[in-house]
Design a protein around this motif. Structure first.
Motif, PDB file in Angstrom:
ATOM      1  N   ARG A 194       0.838  -1.203   0.000  1.00  0.00           N
ATOM      2  CA  ARG A 194       0.000   0.000   0.000  1.00  0.00           C
ATOM      3  C   ARG A 194       0.878   1.260   0.000  1.00  0.00           C
ATOM      4  N   ALA A 195       2.007   1.174   0.740  1.00  0.00           N
ATOM      5  CA  ALA A 195       2.929   2.321   0.768  1.00  0.00           C
ATOM      6  C   ALA A 195       3.525   2.554  -0.616  1.00  0.00           C
ATOM      7  N   SER A 196       3.877   1.455  -1.307  1.00  0.00           N
ATOM      8  CA  SER A 196       4.451   1.593  -2.660  1.00  0.00           C
ATOM      9  C   SER A 196       3.452   2.213  -3.614  1.00  0.00           C
ATOM     10  N   ARG A 197       2.192   1.798  -3.478  1.00  0.00           N
ATOM     11  CA  ARG A 197       1.157   2.370  -4.362  1.00  0.00           C
ATOM     12  C   ARG A 197       1.001   3.869  -4.094  1.00  0.00           C
ATOM     13  N   ALA A 198       1.053   4.232  -2.793  1.00  0.00           N
ATOM     14  CA  ALA A 198       0.857   5.645  -2.413  1.00  0.00           C
ATOM     15  C   ALA A 198       2.017   6.503  -2.889  1.00  0.00           C
ATOM     16  N   GLU A 199       3.218   5.892  -2.968  1.00  0.00           N
ATOM     17  CA  GLU A 199       4.404   6.676  -3.343  1.00  0.00           C
ATOM     18  C   GLU A 199       4.674   6.679  -4.840  1.00  0.00           C
ATOM     19  N   ALA A 200       3.884   5.900  -5.581  1.00  0.00           N
ATOM     20  CA  ALA A 200       4.100   5.826  -7.036  1.00  0.00           C
ATOM     21  C   ALA A 200       3.895   7.211  -7.647  1.00  0.00           C
ATOM     22  N   PRO A 201       4.799   7.622  -8.564  1.00  0.00           N
ATOM     23  CA  PRO A 201       4.660   8.952  -9.141  1.00  0.00           C
ATOM     24  C   PRO A 201       3.361   9.106  -9.934  1.00  0.00           C
ATOM     25  N   VAL A 202       2.771  10.267  -9.833  1.00  0.00           N
ATOM     26  CA  VAL A 202       1.530  10.529 -10.546  1.00  0.00           C
ATOM     27  C   VAL A 202       1.886  10.909 -11.979  1.00  0.00           C
ATOM     28  N   GLN A 203       1.200  10.287 -12.923  1.00  0.00           N
ATOM     29  CA  GLN A 203       1.464  10.578 -14.332  1.00  0.00           C
ATOM     30  C   GLN A 203       1.060  12.016 -14.649  1.00  0.00           C
ATOM     31  N   ALA A 204       1.994  12.764 -15.220  1.00  0.00           N
ATOM     32  CA  ALA A 204       1.660  14.150 -15.564  1.00  0.00           C
ATOM     33  C   ALA A 204       0.655  14.201 -16.681  1.00  0.00           C
ATOM     34  N   SER A 205      -0.291  15.134 -16.571  1.00  0.00           N
ATOM     35  CA  SER A 205      -1.314  15.209 -17.617  1.00  0.00           C
ATOM     36  C   SER A 205      -0.794  16.007 -18.794  1.00  0.00           C
TER      37      SER A 205
END
Lengths: 205, 114
Positions: A194-205
């Protein structure tokens, strides 16, 4: 001369702040050189140290440091089955170990001394000195479980996950090893993923 | 109370400082203090000169500019910055946005002067 001394102090304050707050060492070296050079030229041009760093040196240092520190989202309290089960499991582990330790410390030789047969069927089990170490390990596993659960509840998933995984080998020593180790292992993996998912970079729009 | 023009100018500059720095670097590679001097030459004074460095670090992190060292006569090598192709594209886009924005503000202000 006084301005130069002040500049040196300001640079030292900034460097100390950057090191203390987790700015990578390689970046600190470059930041220090850049600030020193800027202050030297500004002072030579008759400017004050404050005209470079502003009235609050640490605010200036923090503003710059923020660009170099890895972004870590503010931990948010987590609710869920993972930490909840872990909290219950840790309670069972601690209760079990304290029961045994209590029996030993109280001079009793059997669990029967404080528990009715209906609760513990093997009521004649003897608590020996050697078993005390074993019970202490169970106790430590229980404490680790509680710490992990609290960390998870507070949103510190990565720390909580690793703490739970650290407690899993100790939990194998308990009579309820499948339950205890499974619980710690499962909740640890849950928290880390869950921590890895939360820290995954957000894809820039 | 009416805000002093110096204070207002400083606030306005803060909002566009990254764009101004990128534009200066796009003109020719330069180092931190040099950028402050160039801004001053064009009538833009910073309350805190050091505030350019967090912005330069951010522009660098966004790969809009890149740093390189140049030997200096007085002290250690200086850190110069130059614009990247991505930085040039970003600057063109920002300049266009600014132009539209400034025209809008201008129209509002002129409309108020009757």
């Amino acid at each position: 001369m006084m301005t130069e001394n002040r500049a040196t102090l300001v640079v030292e304050d900034c460097v100390e702040y950057w090191r203390r707050t987790g700015v990578p060492r390689s970046a600190v070296v470059g930041m220090r050189e850049e600030l020193e050079q800027h202050l030297r030229e500004a002072i030579a041009a008759g400017k004050s140290v404050e005209s470079v760093v502003g009235p609050d040196v640490l605010a200036f240092a923090e503003e710059w440091a923020r660009e170099y520190r890895p972004t870590s989202p503010i931990p948010r309290p987590i609710s869920g089955v993972g930490p909840g089960l872990l909290a219950v499991g840790s309670g069972i582990l601690i209760l079990f170990s304290l029961l045994g330790i209590g029996v030993y410390a109280g001079g009793g030789t059997t669990i029967e001394a404080c528990c009715p047969r209906q609760v513990i069927e093997s009521g004649t089990a003897v608590i020996t000195g050697g078993m005390l170490i074993w019970l202490l390990l169970v106790f430590v596993a229980g404490i680790l479980s509680i710490v992990a659960a609290v960390l998870m509840f507070r949103g510190r998933l990565r720390k909580g996950g690793w703490t739970a995984l650290a407690g899993a080998p100790l939990a194998l020593l308990t009579p309820v090893h499948v339950f205890a180790a499974g619980l710690l292992l499962g909740s640890g993996i849950w928290a880390l993923s869950r921590a890895s998912r939360a820290e995954a970079p957000v894809q820039a729009s | 109370m009416v805000q002093g023009s110096e204070q207002r100018g400083s606030q306005l500059l803060r909002g566009v400082l990254d764009m101004c720095l990128l534009a200066l670097i796009a003109e020719e590679p330069c180092y931190g203090y040099e950028m402050v001097r160039k801004l001053e030459d064009r009538g833009l004074e910073l309350v805190s000169e050091g505030s350019i460095y967090p912005l330069l670090s951010r522009l660098q992190r966004l790969r809009l500019i890149e740093a390189f060292s140049v030997a200096s006569n007085d002290g250690p090598p200086r850190k110069y910055y130059r614009v990247t192709p991505g930085g040039q594209r970003a600057l063109d886009a920002w300049a266009e946005d600014w132009s539209t924005f400034a025209q809008g503000v201008d129209r509002v202000l002129k409309g108020g002067q009757k």
